[in-house]
Design an enzyme around this catalytic site. Structure first.
Site, short mmCIF file in Angstrom:
data_model
loop_
_atom_site.label_atom_id
_atom_site.label_comp_id
_atom_site.label_asym_id
_atom_site.label_seq_id
_atom_site.Cartn_x
_atom_site.Cartn_y
_atom_site.Cartn_z
N HIS A 62 0.81 -1.21 0.00
CA HIS A 62 0.00 0.00 0.00
C HIS A 62 0.85 1.28 0.00
O HIS A 62 0.30 2.38 -0.03
CB HIS A 62 -0.95 0.02 1.20
CG HIS A 62 -2.09 -0.93 1.07
ND1 HIS A 62 -1.95 -2.29 1.26
CD2 HIS A 62 -3.39 -0.73 0.75
CE1 HIS A 62 -3.12 -2.88 1.08
NE2 HIS A 62 -4.01 -1.97 0.76
N TYR A 76 0.27 -3.91 -4.09
CA TYR A 76 -0.76 -4.87 -3.70
C TYR A 76 -1.93 -4.70 -4.68
O TYR A 76 -2.30 -3.57 -5.04
CB TYR A 76 -1.20 -4.61 -2.26
CG TYR A 76 -2.19 -5.60 -1.74
CD1 TYR A 76 -1.84 -6.94 -1.60
CD2 TYR A 76 -3.48 -5.22 -1.42
CE1 TYR A 76 -2.76 -7.87 -1.14
CE2 TYR A 76 -4.41 -6.14 -0.95
CZ TYR A 76 -4.04 -7.47 -0.83
OH TYR A 76 -4.95 -8.39 -0.37
#
Length: 184
Positions: free
Chosen positions: A117, A137
């Protein structure tokens, strides 16, 4: 001269994504400095995957000290930047002092490593990542593409000075590629 690496993060950082890079940098003989919105003890989290869930779980993990606040960072003193994931990116990107730090590393062509992230933080400098290939991700793909970057599905990707990876299982390759850029 010892190289210096800046790690920008905050509370709810994925534990492995801050501890592994921090200690690997120290092991390589680099100075590693953790910066967060305020200088404090950070509370990390552990993200894991359970077979019965469609997304990851989150549990409290270890604590780690940040050495500086973002306001205290002088980016020109650092040779490379690491942006860990977890939930920290969603709120640290709101700090007014973070954007100029990030911009410095791209403008100077210094190595930048973003995992999981961490890609959410790069939205602050979308002009610098527009057209760059990167991974993150998979749930961050819309954010990556909204910034004009070209999402790569492979778990690890290097494009110019940017190293990116999906998540903590990719840390060995992530750090190996970051160190290659840092040692140039």
């Amino acid at each position: 001269m010892t190289k210096k690496v800046l790690i920008v993060t905050g509370d709810a950082v994925e534990a492995l994504e801050v501890f592994y890079p921090y200690y690997r940098c120290l092991e390589e003989g680099f100075e590693a400095v953790i910066a967060s919105p305020s200088k404090k003890t950070l509370h990390t989290v552990c993200h894991d995957f359970e077979p019965h869930m469609e997304t990851f779980t989150e549990k409290p993990a270890y604590r780690i000290e940040s050495h500086l606040s973002f306001e205290e960072v002088k980016p020109e003193e650092y040779d490379g930047l690491i942006i860990p994931g977890g939930r920290a990116p969603e709120y640290i990107r709101m700090n007014e002092h973070l954007k100029p730090i990030l911009a410095h590393f791209f403008e100077a062509g210094k190595p930048v490593a973003s995992i999981c992230h961490g890609s959410q933080v790069l939205a602050l400098v979308k002009d610098h990542i527009k057209g760059k290939e990167m991974t993150a991700y998979q749930a961050c793909r819309p954010d990556v593409e909204a910034c004009g970057a070209i999402y790569q599905t492979n778990n690890l990707h290097v494009h110019e000075n940017l190293v990116s990876a999906h998540a903590w299982p990719d840390l060995p390759g992530f750090m190996r590629e970051f160190f290659k850029l840092l040692k140039r």
